[in-house]
Design an enzyme around this catalytic site. Structure first.
Site, mmCIF file in Angstrom:
data_model
loop_
_atom_site.group_PDB
_atom_site.id
_atom_site.type_symbol
_atom_site.label_atom_id
_atom_site.label_comp_id
_atom_site.label_asym_id
_atom_site.label_seq_id
_atom_site.Cartn_x
_atom_site.Cartn_y
_atom_site.Cartn_z
ATOM 1 N N SER A 1 -9.973 -11.556 -34.665
ATOM 2 C CA SER A 1 -8.985 -10.489 -34.849
ATOM 3 C C SER A 1 -9.492 -9.504 -35.892
ATOM 4 C CB SER A 1 -7.654 -11.079 -35.327
ATOM 5 O OG SER A 1 -6.759 -10.043 -35.684
ATOM 6 N N TYR B 1 -3.326 -15.885 -41.458
ATOM 7 C CA TYR B 1 -3.795 -15.549 -40.098
ATOM 8 C C TYR B 1 -5.205 -14.940 -40.198
ATOM 9 C CZ TYR B 1 -3.943 -13.279 -35.486
ATOM 10 O OH TYR B 1 -4.313 -12.869 -34.218
HETATM 11 N N1 LIG Z 1 -2.175 -9.630 -29.265
HETATM 12 C C1 LIG Z 1 -2.821 -9.135 -30.303
HETATM 13 O O1 LIG Z 1 -2.487 -8.063 -30.813
HETATM 14 C C2 LIG Z 1 -4.015 -9.883 -30.862
HETATM 15 C C3 LIG Z 1 -4.805 -9.223 -31.812
HETATM 16 C C4 LIG Z 1 -5.902 -9.879 -32.345
HETATM 17 C C5 LIG Z 1 -6.212 -11.162 -31.925
HETATM 18 N N2 LIG Z 1 -5.433 -11.789 -31.007
HETATM 19 C C6 LIG Z 1 -5.809 -13.147 -30.612
HETATM 20 O O2 LIG Z 1 -5.925 -13.218 -29.212
HETATM 21 C C7 LIG Z 1 -5.761 -14.567 -28.804
HETATM 22 C C8 LIG Z 1 -4.839 -14.618 -27.589
HETATM 23 O O3 LIG Z 1 -3.525 -14.254 -27.996
HETATM 24 P P1 LIG Z 1 -2.594 -13.268 -27.140
HETATM 25 O O4 LIG Z 1 -2.402 -12.046 -27.934
HETATM 26 O O5 LIG Z 1 -3.067 -13.176 -25.755
HETATM 27 O O6 LIG Z 1 -1.199 -14.070 -27.240
HETATM 28 P P2 LIG Z 1 -0.380 -14.957 -26.203
HETATM 29 O O7 LIG Z 1 -0.044 -14.151 -24.984
HETATM 30 O O8 LIG Z 1 0.728 -15.537 -26.992
HETATM 31 O O9 LIG Z 1 -1.421 -16.088 -25.795
HETATM 32 C C9 LIG Z 1 -1.727 -17.150 -26.660
HETATM 33 C C10 LIG Z 1 -2.272 -18.275 -25.817
HETATM 34 O O10 LIG Z 1 -2.676 -19.351 -26.685
HETATM 35 C C11 LIG Z 1 -2.214 -20.553 -26.123
HETATM 36 N N3 LIG Z 1 -2.065 -21.575 -27.157
HETATM 37 C C12 LIG Z 1 -1.365 -21.504 -28.312
HETATM 38 N N4 LIG Z 1 -1.471 -22.669 -28.978
HETATM 39 C C13 LIG Z 1 -2.251 -23.487 -28.211
HETATM 40 C C14 LIG Z 1 -2.707 -24.814 -28.354
HETATM 41 N N5 LIG Z 1 -2.388 -25.575 -29.414
HETATM 42 N N6 LIG Z 1 -3.490 -25.344 -27.382
HETATM 43 C C15 LIG Z 1 -3.809 -24.595 -26.294
HETATM 44 N N7 LIG Z 1 -3.410 -23.331 -26.107
HETATM 45 C C16 LIG Z 1 -2.622 -22.785 -27.062
HETATM 46 C C17 LIG Z 1 -0.908 -20.196 -25.417
HETATM 47 O O11 LIG Z 1 -0.681 -21.105 -24.346
HETATM 48 P P3 LIG Z 1 0.370 -22.328 -24.347
HETATM 49 O O12 LIG Z 1 1.540 -21.927 -25.191
HETATM 50 O O13 LIG Z 1 0.684 -22.490 -22.888
HETATM 51 O O14 LIG Z 1 -0.402 -23.479 -24.886
HETATM 52 C C18 LIG Z 1 -1.261 -18.839 -24.835
HETATM 53 O O15 LIG Z 1 -1.882 -18.986 -23.584
HETATM 54 C C19 LIG Z 1 -5.237 -15.332 -30.017
HETATM 55 O O16 LIG Z 1 -6.295 -16.063 -30.609
HETATM 56 C C20 LIG Z 1 -4.789 -14.218 -30.957
HETATM 57 O O17 LIG Z 1 -4.848 -14.615 -32.305
HETATM 58 C C21 LIG Z 1 -4.347 -11.173 -30.460
#
Ligand SMILES: NC(=O)c1ccc[n+]([C@@H]2O[C@H](COP(=O)([O-])OP(=O)(O)OC[C@H]3O[C@@H](n4cnc5c(N)ncnc54)[C@H](OP(=O)(O)O)[C@@H]3O)[C@@H](O)[C@H]2O)c1
Length: 246
Positions: A142, A155
């Protein structure tokens, strides 16, 4: 032409957001994908959808905090498709809060999912990559890991730690077997705010995300770019932000 044809890719956190978009894009571009997350019904439905569109996809229920689940993800991928070319460590949560709130459970959860989860992936995939003679570790970090911001200290620290592990692995992998890529998104419109416990924080981040965020497909394209390079080309780090993000 660079190609994803015949690449075998396992993706954690593939039940929504960036992970789902990555699975769909890579499958459209001819990779075989294994979708991993805790919500089995969601990854089953997405994998089925990908197959209906002519892609190759299976689902594997995984909690990244459990080392044995990552071992099972790697073995399932090999059982299904014969090898594993890429592991995308994407699973993440964001129970953001100010340090003074002392949300120690939230701090631990982020350390467990982001840092331990990624290390569980390294432990499961690295021996296989070395045995195969090639492999690629991609992690979604991130931009919050690069600059400190209120409520994002822990975070950001976990995301920074993940980038540090990547750089260490890169330095230890100059024999050409393992490639590493850390991709740092800015604001992306996903379900990430759902994992926030503080209702004010949740509302604030959702509003900001919806106002300036980019679609998850933008990050999926960066993953595809890193993976499709020939094996002697390593894309170390990519930052992908909304053009209007400060
Ligand atoms: N959205 C943003 O603005 C942003 C910015 C920078 C970085 N990121 C990073 O991008 C990545 C994806 O996030 P996203 O934004 O796409 O959010 P999201 O839609 O909430 O997706 C998060 C995913 O992580 C999975 N997850 C959470 N805890 C888990 C665990 N213990 N074991 C296995 N799977 C788990 C969830 O699946 P289940 O609940 O089904 O397990 C879900 O599929 C994350 O690492 C986040 O920190 C996001």
């Amino acid at each position: 032409m660079l190609s994803l044809h015949d690449k075998v890719v396992a993706i954690t956190g593939a039940s929504s957001g960036i992970g789902e978009a990555t699975a769909r894009l890579l499958a459209q571009r001819d990779a075989a994908v294994v979708l991993a997350a805790r919500r089995g019904e969601r990854i089953d439905a997405i994998a089925q959808d990908i197959r209906h569109e002519g892609g190759r996809a299976v689902a594997c229920v995984v909690d990244v905090t459990k080392p044995e689940d990552l071992q099972r993800l790697v073995s399932t991928t090999i059982d299904q498709y014969g090898r594993i070319d890429v592991l995308v460590n994407n699973a993440g949560i964001a129970p953001l809060s100010r340090l003074a709130d002392l949300d120690t459970d939230g701090w631990s959860a982020m350390i467990d999912v982001h840092l331990r989860g990624m290390l569980n992936g390294v432990a499961a995939a690295l021996p296989v990559f070395r045995k195969q003679g090639s492999g690629h570790l991609v992690t979604i970090a991130s931009t919050a890991g690069m600059v400190a911001a209120p409520a994002m200290a822990v975070y950001g620290a976990t995301k920074n730690a993940v980038r540090a592990v990547h750089e260490g692995l890169r330095k230890e992998s100059t024999d050409g077997v393992v490639r590493t890529t850390a991709i740092s998104p800015g604001y992306v419109i996903t379900d990430l705010a759902d994992s926030m416990t503080d209702p004010h924080m949740k509302n604030e981040i959702r509003t900001h995300m919806n106002a300036i965020g980019i679609p998850p497909a933008a990050i999926a394209r960066a993953v595809a770019f890193a993976i499709e390079q020939p094996h002697d080309v390593e894309i170390g780090e990519i930052n992908v932000r909304p053009t209007i993000q400060g």
